[in-house]
Design a protein around this motif. Structure first.
Motif, PDB file in Angstrom:
ATOM      1  N   THR A  73       0.842  -1.182   0.112  1.00  0.00           N
ATOM      2  CA  THR A  73      -0.083   0.070   0.059  1.00  0.00           C
ATOM      3  C   THR A  73       0.764   1.266   0.009  1.00  0.00           C
ATOM      4  O   THR A  73       0.325   2.358  -0.189  1.00  0.00           O
ATOM      5  N   VAL A  74       2.257   1.146   0.189  1.00  0.00           N
ATOM      6  CA  VAL A  74       3.158   2.226   0.001  1.00  0.00           C
ATOM      7  C   VAL A  74       4.026   1.810  -0.623  1.00  0.00           C
ATOM      8  O   VAL A  74       4.949   0.908  -0.329  1.00  0.00           O
ATOM      9  N   VAL A  75       4.646   3.154  -1.582  1.00  0.00           N
ATOM     10  CA  VAL A  75       6.013   2.908  -2.366  1.00  0.00           C
ATOM     11  C   VAL A  75       6.715   4.337  -2.018  1.00  0.00           C
ATOM     12  O   VAL A  75       5.937   5.317  -2.138  1.00  0.00           O
ATOM     13  N   TYR A  76       7.879   4.257  -2.145  1.00  0.00           N
ATOM     14  CA  TYR A  76       8.406   5.570  -1.997  1.00  0.00           C
ATOM     15  C   TYR A  76       9.760   5.815  -2.914  1.00  0.00           C
ATOM     16  O   TYR A  76      10.465   4.810  -3.268  1.00  0.00           O
ATOM     17  N   TYR A  77      10.037   6.872  -3.519  1.00  0.00           N
ATOM     18  CA  TYR A  77      11.036   7.250  -4.200  1.00  0.00           C
ATOM     19  C   TYR A  77      11.793   8.353  -3.562  1.00  0.00           C
ATOM     20  O   TYR A  77      11.238   9.217  -3.022  1.00  0.00           O
ATOM     21  N   TRP A  78      12.924   8.217  -3.486  1.00  0.00           N
ATOM     22  CA  TRP A  78      13.950   9.388  -3.135  1.00  0.00           C
ATOM     23  C   TRP A  78      14.071  10.321  -4.050  1.00  0.00           C
ATOM     24  O   TRP A  78      14.175  10.469  -5.304  1.00  0.00           O
ATOM     25  N   LEU A  79      13.924  11.628  -3.499  1.00  0.00           N
ATOM     26  CA  LEU A  79      14.184  12.832  -4.222  1.00  0.00           C
ATOM     27  C   LEU A  79      15.359  13.684  -3.689  1.00  0.00           C
ATOM     28  O   LEU A  79      15.623  13.225  -2.244  1.00  0.00           O
ATOM     29  N   LYS A  80      15.730  14.434  -4.063  1.00  0.00           N
ATOM     30  CA  LYS A  80      16.952  15.129  -3.756  1.00  0.00           C
ATOM     31  C   LYS A  80      17.108  16.501  -3.905  1.00  0.00           C
ATOM     32  O   LYS A  80      17.259  17.032  -5.172  1.00  0.00           O
ATOM     33  N   SER A  81      17.163  17.541  -3.052  1.00  0.00           N
ATOM     34  CA  SER A  81      17.189  18.897  -3.401  1.00  0.00           C
ATOM     35  C   SER A  81      18.649  19.118  -3.619  1.00  0.00           C
ATOM     36  O   SER A  81      19.531  18.485  -2.879  1.00  0.00           O
ATOM     37  N   GLU A  82      19.136  20.059  -4.536  1.00  0.00           N
ATOM     38  CA  GLU A  82      20.507  20.600  -4.606  1.00  0.00           C
ATOM     39  C   GLU A  82      20.917  21.417  -3.718  1.00  0.00           C
ATOM     40  O   GLU A  82      22.002  21.660  -3.527  1.00  0.00           O
ATOM     41  N   GLY A  83      20.054  21.972  -2.592  1.00  0.00           N
ATOM     42  CA  GLY A  83      20.564  22.896  -1.691  1.00  0.00           C
ATOM     43  C   GLY A  83      20.725  22.259  -0.329  1.00  0.00           C
ATOM     44  O   GLY A  83      19.752  21.564   0.171  1.00  0.00           O
ATOM     45  N   PHE A  84      21.675  22.451   0.149  1.00  0.00           N
ATOM     46  CA  PHE A  84      21.962  21.889   1.433  1.00  0.00           C
ATOM     47  C   PHE A  84      21.951  20.293   1.527  1.00  0.00           C
ATOM     48  O   PHE A  84      21.847  20.136   2.852  1.00  0.00           O
ATOM     49  N   LEU A  85      21.873  19.630   0.695  1.00  0.00           N
ATOM     50  CA  LEU A  85      21.924  18.205   0.687  1.00  0.00           C
ATOM     51  C   LEU A  85      20.632  17.754   1.258  1.00  0.00           C
ATOM     52  O   LEU A  85      20.662  16.724   2.294  1.00  0.00           O
ATOM     53  N   THR A  86      19.637  18.647   1.240  1.00  0.00           N
ATOM     54  CA  THR A  86      18.201  18.094   1.853  1.00  0.00           C
ATOM     55  C   THR A  86      17.738  16.794   1.185  1.00  0.00           C
ATOM     56  O   THR A  86      17.722  17.108  -0.009  1.00  0.00           O
ATOM     57  N   VAL A  87      17.296  15.937   2.024  1.00  0.00           N
ATOM     58  CA  VAL A  87      16.701  14.631   1.114  1.00  0.00           C
ATOM     59  C   VAL A  87      15.164  14.560   1.506  1.00  0.00           C
ATOM     60  O   VAL A  87      14.828  14.843   2.436  1.00  0.00           O
ATOM     61  N   TRP A  88      14.741  14.601   0.249  1.00  0.00           N
ATOM     62  CA  TRP A  88      13.040  14.567   0.361  1.00  0.00           C
ATOM     63  C   TRP A  88      12.692  13.473  -0.316  1.00  0.00           C
ATOM     64  O   TRP A  88      13.395  12.516  -1.275  1.00  0.00           O
ATOM     65  N   ILE A  89      11.482  12.844   0.215  1.00  0.00           N
ATOM     66  CA  ILE A  89      10.825  11.413  -0.290  1.00  0.00           C
ATOM     67  C   ILE A  89       9.413  11.747  -0.839  1.00  0.00           C
ATOM     68  O   ILE A  89       8.614  12.233  -0.249  1.00  0.00           O
ATOM     69  N   LEU A  90       9.101  10.967  -2.170  1.00  0.00           N
ATOM     70  CA  LEU A  90       7.895  11.093  -2.564  1.00  0.00           C
ATOM     71  C   LEU A  90       7.457   9.513  -2.025  1.00  0.00           C
ATOM     72  O   LEU A  90       7.623   8.509  -2.469  1.00  0.00           O
ATOM     73  N   TYR A  91       6.207   9.850  -1.236  1.00  0.00           N
ATOM     74  CA  TYR A  91       5.331   8.700  -0.914  1.00  0.00           C
ATOM     75  C   TYR A  91       4.350   8.509  -1.777  1.00  0.00           C
ATOM     76  O   TYR A  91       3.551   9.592  -2.018  1.00  0.00           O
ATOM     77  N   ILE A  92       3.830   7.253  -2.180  1.00  0.00           N
ATOM     78  CA  ILE A  92       2.715   7.044  -2.940  1.00  0.00           C
ATOM     79  C   ILE A  92       2.024   5.979  -2.395  1.00  0.00           C
ATOM     80  O   ILE A  92       2.468   5.090  -1.957  1.00  0.00           O
ATOM     81  N   TYR A  93       0.770   6.343  -1.938  1.00  0.00           N
ATOM     82  CA  TYR A  93      -0.391   5.543  -1.539  1.00  0.00           C
ATOM     83  C   TYR A  93      -1.298   4.844  -2.125  1.00  0.00           C
ATOM     84  O   TYR A  93      -1.733   5.521  -3.022  1.00  0.00           O
ATOM     85  N   PHE A  94      -1.613   3.562  -1.966  1.00  0.00           N
ATOM     86  CA  PHE A  94      -2.506   2.651  -2.565  1.00  0.00           C
ATOM     87  C   PHE A  94      -3.344   2.090  -1.336  1.00  0.00           C
ATOM     88  O   PHE A  94      -2.987   1.846  -0.412  1.00  0.00           O
ATOM     89  N   ASP A  95      -4.511   1.647  -2.039  1.00  0.00           N
ATOM     90  CA  ASP A  95      -5.638   0.783  -1.386  1.00  0.00           C
ATOM     91  C   ASP A  95      -5.261  -0.333  -1.582  1.00  0.00           C
ATOM     92  O   ASP A  95      -4.160  -0.831  -2.267  1.00  0.00           O
ATOM     93  N   GLU A  96      -6.005  -1.420  -0.896  1.00  0.00           N
ATOM     94  CA  GLU A  96      -5.729  -2.788  -0.818  1.00  0.00           C
ATOM     95  C   GLU A  96      -5.757  -3.675  -1.858  1.00  0.00           C
ATOM     96  O   GLU A  96      -5.067  -4.479  -2.302  1.00  0.00           O
ATOM     97  N   ASP A  97      -6.370  -2.901  -2.852  1.00  0.00           N
ATOM     98  CA  ASP A  97      -6.707  -3.379  -4.341  1.00  0.00           C
ATOM     99  C   ASP A  97      -5.453  -2.776  -5.273  1.00  0.00           C
ATOM    100  O   ASP A  97      -5.253  -3.204  -6.656  1.00  0.00           O
ATOM    101  N   GLY A  98      -4.468  -1.770  -4.828  1.00  0.00           N
ATOM    102  CA  GLY A  98      -3.513  -1.274  -5.621  1.00  0.00           C
ATOM    103  C   GLY A  98      -3.946  -0.132  -6.292  1.00  0.00           C
ATOM    104  O   GLY A  98      -3.056   0.324  -7.283  1.00  0.00           O
TER     105      GLY A  98
END
Length: 109
Positions: A73-98
């Motif tokens: 029900t959850v998948v994530y992709y790493w994102l990265k800002s080029e400023g100050f090495l801040t790491v951001w993550i994209l979370y994508i949520y799904f129901d039980e059926d995908g």
């Protein structure tokens, strides 16, 4: 006076590095891992409009190298800002059926 000028320059650099520049989603750049942070707004709009299911999203975005699933029900992709090495993550949520529910971007220290 000199300290004030240095402080002003530092604050200007800090402000400029914190602004969020936006880019249109580009699949080729996404797959290469380039500029993901700047394309995420456009990508979230696309995901919300098209309501793809889990397998379609993974086909579209590629397999996340660091995938975390909780009952598929959850998948994530790493994102990265080029400023100050801040790491951001994209979370994508799904129901039980995908089926897509939502996506959010989270800053993790």
């Amino acid at each position: 006076m000199k300290k004030g000028l240095l402080l002003f320059i530092f604050l200007c650099i800090l402000l400029c590095s914190c602004t969020h520049k936006k880019m249109a989603f580009n699949k080729r750049q996404w797959i290469k891992g380039k500029n993901r942070y700047y394309m995420v707004d456009s990508l979230c709009e696309k995901l919300n409009a098209e309501k793809l299911n889990r397998s379609e999203i993974v086909d579209f975005l590629g397999d996340p190298k660091l995938e975390r699933t909780q009952k598929d029900t959850v998948v994530y992709y790493w994102l990265k800002s080029e400023g100050f090495l801040t790491v951001w993550i994209l979370y994508i949520y799904f129901d039980e059926d995908g089926n897509f529910i939502s996506a959010e971007v989270v800053c993790e220290d």
